[in-house]
Enzyme design. Structure first.
Site, PDB file in Angstrom:
ATOM      1  NE  ARG A 196     -36.047  12.920 -29.574  1.00 43.73           N
ATOM      2  CZ  ARG A 196     -34.844  13.461 -29.403  1.00 43.73           C
ATOM      3  NH1 ARG A 196     -33.842  13.174 -30.219  1.00 43.73           N
ATOM      4  NH2 ARG A 196     -34.637  14.324 -28.431  1.00 43.73           N
ATOM      5  N   GLY A 244     -26.025  19.745 -33.984  1.00 40.39           N
ATOM      6  CA  GLY A 244     -25.594  20.912 -33.208  1.00 40.39           C
ATOM      7  C   GLY A 244     -26.452  21.194 -32.000  1.00 40.39           C
ATOM      8  N   GLY A 245     -27.190  20.169 -31.515  1.00 38.68           N
ATOM      9  CA  GLY A 245     -27.973  20.345 -30.289  1.00 38.68           C
ATOM     10  C   GLY A 245     -28.923  21.519 -30.404  1.00 38.68           C
ATOM     11  CB  THR A 252     -26.585  14.953 -34.101  1.00 44.66           C
ATOM     12  OG1 THR A 252     -26.871  14.665 -32.738  1.00 44.66           O
ATOM     13  CG2 THR A 252     -27.864  14.933 -34.902  1.00 44.66           C
ATOM     14  CB  SER A 312     -32.900  21.093 -31.212  1.00 41.78           C
ATOM     15  OG  SER A 312     -33.092  21.429 -29.869  1.00 41.78           O
TER      16      SER A 312
END
Ligand code: DON
Length: 557
Positions: free
Chosen positions: A91, A458-459, A367, A439
């Site tokens: 990340r 998809g957030g 994403t 998420s």
């Protein structure tokens, strides 16, 4: 005599229950060139982890709107030889000069442009370090071999396709601010047309530097110098030290059981695994499979109530585990879910503002997720991102690297919604070196009979999509069904159920409204789920890609 019988029975049992290795590898990704590259690497003698490096690197070239070297992601791994399960946390990380109020203007208002566009929006990228770590510690081929397909495609080009062209159109105003972004994404100053051949020579050079020098090819030396210079020239705050000190973190997955199968999923700094565990623990009290037939509206209602509670916990408790204490054990414990379930009524929605918590409160597929099963039974579930579509729109001159805008996943101001309408508080406030709460929920569901590998972009809706996919698996359906199933979503705040077009019939919607739910019908679908499945009895494998976006050119193989 008795002993012999027991031995015989055991032998028969272990014979019949022995898993058949996958007869062939299965890969599902968002682009056929990435899926092909994965198979090319397997054919060269690489394993699923090598294939994951190749797939990721190709996606960074052909799907820059979704992931890339300037972004980050999570790789959930299962190694067949010793059963090791781990999540690589690649990340992005806040630079050392970041501070909690860095996106507020002099009146204390959040400046959305700083959070979403240009180099100030970017965290220190994790993907290059993730690729190197994955290759070095889990792969079998050299890094140069794993990166070769991506370098080849970046040099020779790939045909522009509708999603790619649309992403550039939507971000055109930001692209026009920066010469290097124009060079990367426009052709003679114009938006490419479908079918135009897209070459990325600067990106190819950066990939080659990584192939030659590993981490140092990106985080030190000429590439790092160019990244920092470009960032600072245009208002960013990255330093050479920020890049040099970036590290991938190996994290123990969240493991939970539901309906006789084991779920292996993403731990913090993802919120996905904890939320999934909470939701499934709440739902474990009911026979949802039966309820789908007897009372489908009740099934949706109960599932939504589970979503509401898990997303409340997300906004209150979750953040980077290296910075905040998260009561993980409690949140994923069945007793805790029993408590949450006690406040659910069959006949009435509970307004979110009655749950103790924060007082304050969506979109597409920018994403990327891919799922791999190889013939040895190694599994990879990877969700990679630059955050919103084409991220910050900022490319560093001479590198081809598009900067992420992952800083928007932090809570820039308590109670202020981010791009996905998510709100957060202290646990997800900005701090130097901290990773923003995500998420992304790469997941394995491992049962005695079969194994599912799934995830999606998809957030904020990622977690509920993965939940619905998992419930569909438990209903007895295969991957083609998980990825295509109509979706509904609730995230605590805003206090509403969001529906894809035609997700629920009018009768069910009416019953939900009668219970007090606010139902919002969205005009467009969401998600881009890519899933694979392995039947342990026959060794059969299947791969499926979301029909909302699949072109039929070979995203699955
Ligand atoms: O990490 C996260 O949760 C987000 N940055 C993911 C963004 C995403 O899925 C974009 N797709 N709509």
């Amino acid at each position: 005599m008795m002993n012999k019988l027991v031995c015989l029975l055991l032998a028969v049992f272990s014979f019949t229950s022995a898993a058949q290795p996958p007869r062939k590898a299965a890969i599902a990704s968002a682009h056929f060139l990435a899926t092909e590259a994965g198979h090319e690497i397997l054919a060269k003698g690489g394993n699923a982890f090598d294939a994951a490096v190749a797939v990721s690197a190709v996606l960074s070239v052909v799907e820059p709107q979704s992931s890339g070297l300037g972004g980050g992601g999570f790789y959930l791994l299962h190694r067949a030889s010793d059963g090791k399960q781990v999540m690589l946390d690649a990340r992005e990380e806040a630079p050392q000069a970041a501070h909690r109020d860095m996106y507020l203007d002099t009146n204390g208002q959040v400046v959305r442009d700083w959070l979403l566009n240009g180099p100030k929006a970017a965290g220190i990228p994790g993907l290059p370090a993730g690729l190197v770590h994955l290759n070095r510690h889990y792969g079998r081929l050299s890094l140069a071999e794993d990166l070769a397909p991506a370098i080849r495609i970046a040099e020779q080009g790939f045909p522009a396709y509708p999603r790619y062209v649309e992403a550039i159109k939507r971000k055109i105003d930001v692209i026009r601010r920066y010469p290097a972004s124009q060079k990367a994404f426009l052709i003679n100053g114009r938006v490419p047309k479908v079918g135009d051949i897209i070459r990325r020579p600067d990106l190819a050079k950066t990939l080659k530097a990584i192939a030659r020098k590993g981490r140092a090819g990106f985080y030190q030396g000429p590439v790092a110098r160019k990244l920092v210079k470009a960032s600072r020239k245009h208002g960013g705050i990255w330093t050479r030290e920020d890049l040099k000190k970036y590290q991938v973190k190996e994290r123990a997955p969240i493991i939970t059981t539901y309906g006789g199968k084991t779920l292996v999923t993403a731990p913090p700094p993802s919120s996905g695994g904890i939320a999934l565990a909470t939701m499934l623990n709440i739902l474990s009290a009911w026979d949802l499979k039966k309820m789908a037939k007897t009372d489908p509206a009740k099934r949706v209602h109960l599932t939504v109530e589970a979503m509401r509670r898990a997303y409340r916990d997300r906004s209150v408790y979750l953040g980077d585990p290296d910075f905040v204490d998260i009561p993980v054990k409690r949140l994923i414990h069945p007793y805790y879910a029993d408590g949450l379930r006690a406040s659910i009524r069959d006949d009435k929605a509970m307004p979110s503002n009655l749950l103790p918590g924060l007082k304050h409160a969506p979109q597409g597929n920018h994403t990327t997720h891919f799922s791999i099963i190889d013939k040895e039974g190694n599994l990879v579930s990877a969700t990679l991102t630059v955050n919103t579509s084409l991220a910050s729109g900022f490319v560093a001159a001479g590198t081809g690297v598009l900067f992420n805008n992952e800083m928007d996943d932090f809570s820039a101001k308590p109670g202020q919604p981010n791009a996905y309408g998510l709100i957060g508080g202290e646990a997800n406030a900005i701090a130097p070196g901290k990773r923003p709460l995500s998420s992304m929920t790469p997941t394995f569901v491992m049962g005695p009979d079969d194994v599912a590998v799934l995830g999606t972009p998809g957030g904020s809706r990622i977690i509920t999509m993965v939940l619905l996919g998992i419930l569909d698996f438990y209903d007895g359906h295969g991957p083609a069904s998980w990825v295509s199933l109509p979706r509904y979503h609730h995230q605590y705040l805003p206090d509403a159920i969001y529906l894809e077009p035609n997700a629920l019939n009018t009768d069910i919607v009416k019953q939900l409204e009668q219970r007090g739910h606010r139902v919002v019908r969205m005009s467009h679908p969401w998600g881009f789920m890519n899933a694979t499945w392995w039947d342990k009895h026959s060794g059969q494998t299947k791969a499926a890609s979301d029909p909302r976006w699949t072109t039929g050119k070979g995203e699955v193989k």
